[in-house]
Write a protein that holds these residues in place. Structure first.
Motif, PDB file in Angstrom:
ATOM      1  N   ASN A 220       0.755  -1.190   0.131  1.00  0.00           N
ATOM      2  CA  ASN A 220       0.221  -0.191  -0.041  1.00  0.00           C
ATOM      3  C   ASN A 220       0.594   1.351   0.079  1.00  0.00           C
ATOM      4  OD1 ASN A 220      -2.108  -1.560   0.381  1.00  0.00           O
ATOM      5  ND2 ASN A 220      -2.740  -1.333   2.701  1.00  0.00           N
ATOM      6  N   PHE A 221       0.809   2.383  -0.848  1.00  0.00           N
ATOM      7  CA  PHE A 221       1.515   3.560  -0.820  1.00  0.00           C
ATOM      8  C   PHE A 221       0.538   4.339  -0.264  1.00  0.00           C
ATOM      9  CE2 PHE A 221       3.494   0.385  -3.683  1.00  0.00           C
ATOM     10  CZ  PHE A 221       4.627   0.245  -3.524  1.00  0.00           C
ATOM     11  N   ILE A 222       1.216   5.677  -0.275  1.00  0.00           N
ATOM     12  CA  ILE A 222       0.825   6.622  -0.034  1.00  0.00           C
ATOM     13  C   ILE A 222       1.893   8.186  -0.403  1.00  0.00           C
ATOM     14  CG2 ILE A 222       0.390   8.756   1.922  1.00  0.00           C
ATOM     15  CD1 ILE A 222      -0.261   6.776   3.408  1.00  0.00           C
ATOM     16  N   ALA A 223       1.001   8.694  -0.913  1.00  0.00           N
ATOM     17  CA  ALA A 223       1.750   9.482  -2.260  1.00  0.00           C
ATOM     18  C   ALA A 223       1.526  11.355  -1.092  1.00  0.00           C
ATOM     19  CB  ALA A 223       1.165   9.809  -3.059  1.00  0.00           C
ATOM     20  N   MET A 224       1.907  11.775  -0.902  1.00  0.00           N
ATOM     21  CA  MET A 224       2.102  12.859   0.176  1.00  0.00           C
ATOM     22  C   MET A 224       2.611  13.871  -0.612  1.00  0.00           C
ATOM     23  SD  MET A 224       3.041  13.905   3.789  1.00  0.00           S
ATOM     24  CE  MET A 224       1.620  12.799   5.075  1.00  0.00           C
ATOM     25  N   GLU A 225       1.721  15.338  -0.144  1.00  0.00           N
ATOM     26  CA  GLU A 225       2.399  16.369  -1.266  1.00  0.00           C
ATOM     27  C   GLU A 225       2.064  17.635  -1.009  1.00  0.00           C
ATOM     28  OE1 GLU A 225       3.868  19.132  -3.408  1.00  0.00           O
ATOM     29  OE2 GLU A 225       4.768  17.174  -3.793  1.00  0.00           O
ATOM     30  N   VAL A 226       2.594  18.929  -0.448  1.00  0.00           N
ATOM     31  CA  VAL A 226       2.456  19.606  -0.045  1.00  0.00           C
ATOM     32  C   VAL A 226       1.636  21.105  -1.250  1.00  0.00           C
ATOM     33  CG1 VAL A 226       4.060  20.970  -0.780  1.00  0.00           C
ATOM     34  CG2 VAL A 226       2.571  21.902   1.272  1.00  0.00           C
ATOM     35  N   GLN A 227       1.912  20.794  -2.631  1.00  0.00           N
ATOM     36  CA  GLN A 227       1.450  21.280  -3.107  1.00  0.00           C
ATOM     37  C   GLN A 227      -0.289  20.897  -3.729  1.00  0.00           C
ATOM     38  OE1 GLN A 227       3.643  23.245  -6.510  1.00  0.00           O
ATOM     39  NE2 GLN A 227       5.108  21.885  -5.368  1.00  0.00           N
ATOM     40  N   GLU A 228      -1.196  21.957  -4.192  1.00  0.00           N
ATOM     41  CA  GLU A 228      -2.179  21.186  -4.541  1.00  0.00           C
ATOM     42  C   GLU A 228      -2.433  20.581  -6.200  1.00  0.00           C
ATOM     43  OE1 GLU A 228      -6.149  23.786  -5.004  1.00  0.00           O
ATOM     44  OE2 GLU A 228      -6.148  23.620  -3.538  1.00  0.00           O
ATOM     45  N   GLY A 229      -1.610  21.939  -6.750  1.00  0.00           N
ATOM     46  CA  GLY A 229      -1.129  21.590  -8.351  1.00  0.00           C
ATOM     47  C   GLY A 229      -0.849  21.456  -8.496  1.00  0.00           C
ATOM     48  N   ALA A 230       0.663  19.983  -7.513  1.00  0.00           N
ATOM     49  CA  ALA A 230       0.494  18.631  -8.266  1.00  0.00           C
ATOM     50  C   ALA A 230       0.260  17.872  -8.003  1.00  0.00           C
ATOM     51  CB  ALA A 230       2.176  18.818  -7.511  1.00  0.00           C
TER      52      ALA A 230
END
Length: 213
Positions: A64-74
Motif C-alpha cells: 500500500n502506497f501513500i503519496a504526500m504532497e504539499v502543493q495542490e497543483g501537483a
C-alpha cells in the motif's frame, strides 16, 4: 519548483474523498482503513506529479502506497491519474510533511521515499533539508525499527550532506550508488520520477541510497 494551482483541481479534490485526504491528523494508526487490503505501507514524501508513486503502486500490488504532497497543483495531477486508474493500493494526502508524527502512529510505515527534494543549498537553510536530523527523528518514529529510507537526487551537495546526516543519525546503509542509471541491478526495478527523466536527458548523474533505521 512550485506549480500553479489548476482551475479544475479544487473541484476534483472535493469530488474524490475516497482517494485523497486534506486533513490526516486523525489517521494515526488507522491508515489500513483507507486501502482495499491490508499490506505493508510505504510513503513518498513530496510526490510531485506522481509518476514514481503511481509506477510503484502498479508494480507492487502487494504494497500500500501513500503519496504526500504539499502543493495542490501537483497532487491534482496524481489524483486525476488515480481517478482513471483506481489503484486499490494508492492513497493521496495534501499536507505538509513536517508533521509526520501527527499523521502516523509509531512504526506504522515500512518504508519512506525522498525523491529529488529541494536541496536548500544555503547553510542557513540546513534545517529545511528533508534529511536534516530533526526530520530523521520524525521518520524514525513512524517507520518500523527495521524499516528503510530510500533517497534519490541529482544534487551532489545534498547527497553528500545526506550521507553524513544519516550516518551521524546511526542509520545503516544497504545500497549506495553514485551513478544510479549506470547500475544495471538497481535499474531493473527503478521507477523514474519526472525530474529524474529530465535530469538524465541532460546527462546529469543520479545519486541513490537505501538506508535502514
Amino acid at each position: 519548483m512550485r506549480l500553479r494551482n489548476k482551475p479544475w483541481s479544487k473541484k476534483l479534490i472535493e469530488e474524490n474523498p475516497d482517494y485523497i485526504l486534506l486533513d490526516p491528523t486523525d489517521m494515526a494508526g488507522r491508515w489500513q482503513e483507507r486501502f482495499e487490503k491490508q499490506h505493508p505501507i510505504q510513503l513518498e514524501l513530496g510526490s510531485g506529479k506522481g509518476q514514481f508513486i503511481i509506477g510503484m503502486a502498479q508494480m507492487y500490488p502487494e504494497i500500500n502506497f501513500i503519496a504526500m504532497e504539499v502543493q495542490e497543483g501537483a497532487i491534482a495531477f496524481i489524483l486525476r491519474s488515480q481517478v482513471e486508474l483506481q489503484l486499490p493500493n494508492l492513497q493521496l494526502v495534501l499536507a505538509n510533511g513536517r508533521k509526520l508524527d501527527e499523521y502516523f502512529a509509531e512504526n506504522e510505515l515500512d518504508k519512506m521515499f525522498l525523491n529529488f527534494s529541494d536541496p536548500w543549498p544555503k547553510t542557513r537553510h540546513e534545517k529545511r533539508r528533508l534529511t536534516y536530523k530533526d526530520f530523521l527523528k520524525q521518520y524514525k518514529k513512524v517507520v518500523k525499527n527495521d524499516g528503510y529510507l530510500q533517497f534519490k537526487t541529482d544534487n551532489q551537495g545534498l547527497f553528500e550532506y545526506s550521507l553524513a546526516s544519516l550516518n551521524n543519525f546511526g542509520m545503516k546503509y544497504q545500497r549506495i550508488s553514485l551513478d544510479l542509471h549506470n547500475n544495471e541491478e538497481l535499474m531493473e526495478t527503478n521507477i523514474q520520477t519526472e525530474y529524474e527523466q529530465k535530469f538524465t536527458k541532460k546527462g546529469q548523474r543520479i545519486y541513490y541510497l537505501n538506508a535502514q533505521f
